[in-house]
Motif scaffolding. Structure first.
Motif, mmCIF file in Angstrom:
data_model
loop_
_atom_site.group_PDB
_atom_site.id
_atom_site.type_symbol
_atom_site.label_atom_id
_atom_site.label_comp_id
_atom_site.label_asym_id
_atom_site.label_seq_id
_atom_site.Cartn_x
_atom_site.Cartn_y
_atom_site.Cartn_z
ATOM 1 N N ARG A 138 0.291 44.298 5.192
ATOM 2 C CA ARG A 138 1.026 43.741 5.142
ATOM 3 C C ARG A 138 1.312 42.037 5.323
ATOM 4 N N ARG A 139 2.342 41.829 4.339
ATOM 5 C CA ARG A 139 2.515 40.034 4.608
ATOM 6 C C ARG A 139 3.396 40.090 5.519
ATOM 7 N N PRO A 140 3.233 38.437 6.025
ATOM 8 C CA PRO A 140 4.203 38.107 7.034
ATOM 9 C C PRO A 140 5.928 38.090 6.795
ATOM 10 N N SER A 141 6.358 38.192 5.748
ATOM 11 C CA SER A 141 7.892 38.121 5.514
ATOM 12 C C SER A 141 7.934 39.217 4.798
ATOM 13 N N SER A 142 9.419 39.028 6.044
ATOM 14 C CA SER A 142 10.119 40.575 4.941
ATOM 15 C C SER A 142 11.635 40.567 5.502
ATOM 16 N N LEU A 143 12.422 41.316 4.579
ATOM 17 C CA LEU A 143 13.852 42.139 4.526
ATOM 18 C C LEU A 143 14.356 42.926 5.304
#
Length: 197
Positions: A180-185
């Motif tokens: 998982r990438r650190p940025s999420s919405l």
């Protein structure tokens, strides 16, 4: 005998069906999640929505304009999308049976059988560009035809749905190793369902 019983049950189910109006709290529709994990971004962090027009009227919310992607991911990244409806009961948010999860959102965003498409992405004018870039490429502009977001549920055949609700929408990016990438919405739509009398 059985045929008559089936007809009676269907007739009673239609009689018990109820309509509801959704009364949305915020005319901008989307707000940052109230219970999001640390590092989660809100709608204005992920999209420039300065050119998006949302105007609330009694029949629904008129939406037009465009929004621009602010984040940048690799073309090989996978976007996972989740939609969950929560009901406010006895001082806390409780999950409901209304949930949707698309592990590879970019593959299904224009699938006509998906709710993502029916209620939001069907109105995108530049579908081919968005089909290619999805929401991964910074400065991609999603151009919308004007549409009416109807805030009315018809013929609901379930227990009483009146009350306070929120819909929680999350978008997460995963790299080619499924990390998982650190940025999420995370965004919410909050409001009340009111039974139509």
């Amino acid at each position: 005998m059985i045929r008559g019983l089936v007809i009676l049950v269907l007739a009673l189910a239609n009689t018990w069906a109820t309509d509801y109006n959704a009364l949305i709290d915020d005319e901008g529709i989307y707000v940052k999640c109230s219970e999001a994990p640390a590092g989660t971004l809100g709608p204005r962090d992920v999209f420039n929505i300065d050119n998006m027009v949302m105007h609330m009227e009694p029949e629904g919310i008129y939406v037009s304009g465009n929004m621009t992607v602010k984040l940048n991911f690799l073309p090989s990244d996978r976007i996972s999308a989740r939609f969950s409806v929560m009901h406010y009961e006895r001082g806390s948010w409780q999950p409901t049976m209304f949930n949707l999860h698309s592990p590879n959102f970019c593959e299904v965003m224009f699938d006509e059988d998906q709710y993502w498409f029916k209620y939001w992405f069907r109105y995108i004018r530049n579908k081919e560009e968005i089909r290619e870039k999805c929401l991964k490429v910074k400065d991609t502009v999603l151009v919308y035809d004007e549409f009416l977001m109807v805030l009315h549920l018809e013929n609901v055949n379930t227990s009483n749905l009146q009350g306070r609700y929120k819909a929680v929408i999350t978008l997460e990016a995963f790299d080619e190793h499924n990390v998982r990438r650190p940025s999420s919405l995370c965004v919410e739509i909050r409001g009340d369902l009111e039974r139509v009398t």
